[in-house]
Design an enzyme around this catalytic site. Structure first.
Site, PDB file in Angstrom:
ATOM      1  N   LYS A 263     -24.217  78.378   9.761  1.00 59.02           N
ATOM      2  CA  LYS A 263     -22.784  79.046   9.543  1.00 59.02           C
ATOM      3  C   LYS A 263     -21.745  78.275   8.716  1.00 59.02           C
ATOM      4  O   LYS A 263     -20.598  78.952   8.633  1.00 59.02           O
ATOM      5  CB  LYS A 263     -22.342  79.261  11.119  1.00 59.02           C
ATOM      6  CG  LYS A 263     -23.130  80.034  12.089  1.00 59.02           C
ATOM      7  CD  LYS A 263     -23.844  81.057  11.524  1.00 59.02           C
ATOM      8  CE  LYS A 263     -22.760  82.611  11.498  1.00 59.02           C
ATOM      9  NZ  LYS A 263     -23.052  83.391  12.410  1.00 59.02           N
TER      10      LYS A 263
ATOM     11  N   SER B   3     -32.758  78.796  18.551  1.00 62.75           N
ATOM     12  CA  SER B   3     -32.784  80.133  17.986  1.00 62.75           C
ATOM     13  C   SER B   3     -34.039  79.593  16.804  1.00 62.75           C
ATOM     14  O   SER B   3     -34.785  80.466  16.477  1.00 62.75           O
ATOM     15  CB  SER B   3     -31.547  80.390  17.338  1.00 62.75           C
ATOM     16  OG  SER B   3     -31.001  79.642  16.464  1.00 62.75           O
TER      17      SER B   3
HETATM   18  N1  PMP Z   1     -29.066  80.969  15.166  1.00 64.53           N
HETATM   19  C1  PMP Z   1     -27.791  80.341  15.652  1.00 64.53           C
HETATM   20  C2  PMP Z   1     -27.963  79.029  16.426  1.00 64.53           C
HETATM   21  C3  PMP Z   1     -26.737  80.841  15.185  1.00 64.53           C
HETATM   22  O1  PMP Z   1     -25.535  80.231  15.505  1.00 64.53           O
HETATM   23  C4  PMP Z   1     -26.981  82.034  14.286  1.00 64.53           C
HETATM   24  C5  PMP Z   1     -25.330  82.677  14.023  1.00 64.53           C
HETATM   25  N2  PMP Z   1     -24.665  83.242  15.114  1.00 64.53           N
HETATM   26  C6  PMP Z   1     -27.810  82.663  14.039  1.00 64.53           C
HETATM   27  C7  PMP Z   1     -29.192  82.140  14.443  1.00 64.53           C
HETATM   28  C8  PMP Z   1     -27.832  83.968  13.349  1.00 64.53           C
HETATM   29  O2  PMP Z   1     -27.367  84.098  11.915  1.00 64.53           O
HETATM   30  P1  PMP Z   1     -26.677  85.262  11.394  1.00 64.53           P
HETATM   31  O3  PMP Z   1     -25.376  85.313  11.979  1.00 64.53           O
HETATM   32  O4  PMP Z   1     -26.526  85.253   9.842  1.00 64.53           O
HETATM   33  O5  PMP Z   1     -27.539  86.457  11.584  1.00 64.53           O
END
Ligand code: PMP
Length: 359
Positions: A53, A295
């Site tokens: 981010k 994630s």
């Molecule tokens: N994993 C984590 C820990 C995140 O903070 C984010 C962003 N919210 C994402 C995955 C997903 O990325 P995106 O917002 O680009 O879809």
């Protein structure tokens, strides 16, 4: 290996922390990957505030400076589950903008503390009101005070930075090489939409695999998201359930993600259960020395699933969005004890010096 390790410096001096964002490494998985498959992870924890981010944060602020939407010294406000807030706090600190973040009380305590340490104010919203609640609070605060709302879920500055940086890095790093699969999850959808714009045109043979939580399959449900005229969600999505994969899948389908759905930027959508993701996060740490959050572990679970049945020679890239250090107070670390385990006590007692009990 013939000589000892050496380094040579980066060959440049940096004018600001912001210039260190991006160009994260794609790293080979050596011990966990099945034989005959080359599996790489793109480790976004190498960004200065340790998540993907940071890219979005600098993009939102600099695009708004360029367009005039953000005035010098104006307060920035955003609803975020953490990484966007931490990235924005870093960018706002470097550029001198005050930042207010709204965040559901359910997200990990270290995220709030990190933002406050970086100078931001964090306004909590009730867990029961979910992502939609923190979002509405940010809109309300922006309207009431004339603040600049970062709008990560709608702004084109989101997918654009992944189109211009993340995707470009992948194109450069795999130039002249195979790249059969790229695996990612989604939060705002910025990563998948930005990568999709480039890969669909320039590497059409690369399959893009998208994942979402098994108990919150918003895309998988096929149920459409209602929105207002500015693209903001009109309601919480019916398929949403609270899930443990922080940063993934808010309780609505963001406008930024809608581009990837409408444009068919992914070839397959594979759900993953949070506990499985946590298990793979632990395995990445303990068997590869690669430290990522829930994630990242969840994305990696899907990458491994593909790797297990992929033909010899297959090349896979898996996105790892952040560092595992962001989850110390979360279920990811629940089984990690504060005090010595029996095995550690036995080690302590196995030699004469400094013998300690478990507590
Ligand atoms: N994993 C984590 C820990 C995140 O903070 C984010 C962003 N919210 C994402 C995955 C997903 O990325 P995106 O917002 O680009 O879809």
């Amino acid at each position: 290996m013939t000589s000892s390790r050496t380094t040579k410096g980066r060959g440049q001096l940096y004018d600001t922390i912001l210039d260190t964002i991006g160009d994260t490494p794609c790293i080979r998985i050596n011990r966990l990957a099945p034989d005959g498959v080359r599996l790489y992870v793109k480790a976004e924890a190498f960004n200065p505030a340790a998540s993907v981010k940071d890219r979005l944060a600098v993009s939102i602020i600099e695009e708004a400076e360029r367009s005039g939407a953000l005035k010098p010294g104006q307060t920035v406000v955003e609803a975020t589950s953490g990484n966007t807030g931490i990235g924005l706090a870093m960018v706002c600190a470097a550029k001198g903008y005050p930042l207010v973040v709204t965040m559901a009380e359910s997200f990990s305590v270290e995220r709030r503390k990190l933002m406050r340490f970086l100078g931001a104010k964090v306004v909590l919203t009730p867990k029961a009101e979910k992502g939609f609640g923190m979002y509405n609070k940010a809109v309300e605060l922006a309207d009431a005070n004339g603040w600049f709302l970062a709008s990560q879920f709608e702004t084109d500055a989101n997918a654009k930075i992944h189109e211009n940086t993340t995707a470009r890095e992948i194109m450069a790093d795999f130039d002249g090489d195979r790249l059969d699969y790229v695996v990612t999850g989604y939060g705002t959808g910025g990563t998948v939409s930005g990568m999709g714009r480039v890969l669909r045109k320039e590497r059409p043979d690369t399959k893009i695999i998208l994942s979402e939580p098994a108990n919150a399959q918003l895309i998988g449900s096929g149920s459409e998201q209602g929105r207002n005229e500015t693209g903001q969600p009109a309601h919480s999505h019916p398929a949403f359930e609270p899930h443990p994969i922080q940063g993934w899948t808010p309780d609505f389908i963001p406008l930024v993600l809608q581009e990837a759905i409408d444009g068919k930027y992914y070839d397959d959508l594979i759900p993953v259960a949070g506990p499985v993701g946590m298990e793979w996060s632990r395995k990445l740490a303990q068997q590869e020395g690669i430290f990522t959050g829930v994630s990242g572990g969840s994305t990696f679970a899907i990458a491994m699933q593909i790797a297990e049945t992929a033909p010899e020679g297959t090349v896979i890239l898996c996105m790892l969005p952040d560092t595992g250090e962001r989850y110390l107070s979360s279920p990811l670390f629940e089984a990690v004890p504060d005090y010595m385990t029996e095995e550690e006590v036995a080690l302590s007692h196995s030699t004469p010096g400094y013998q300690m009990a478990a507590e």
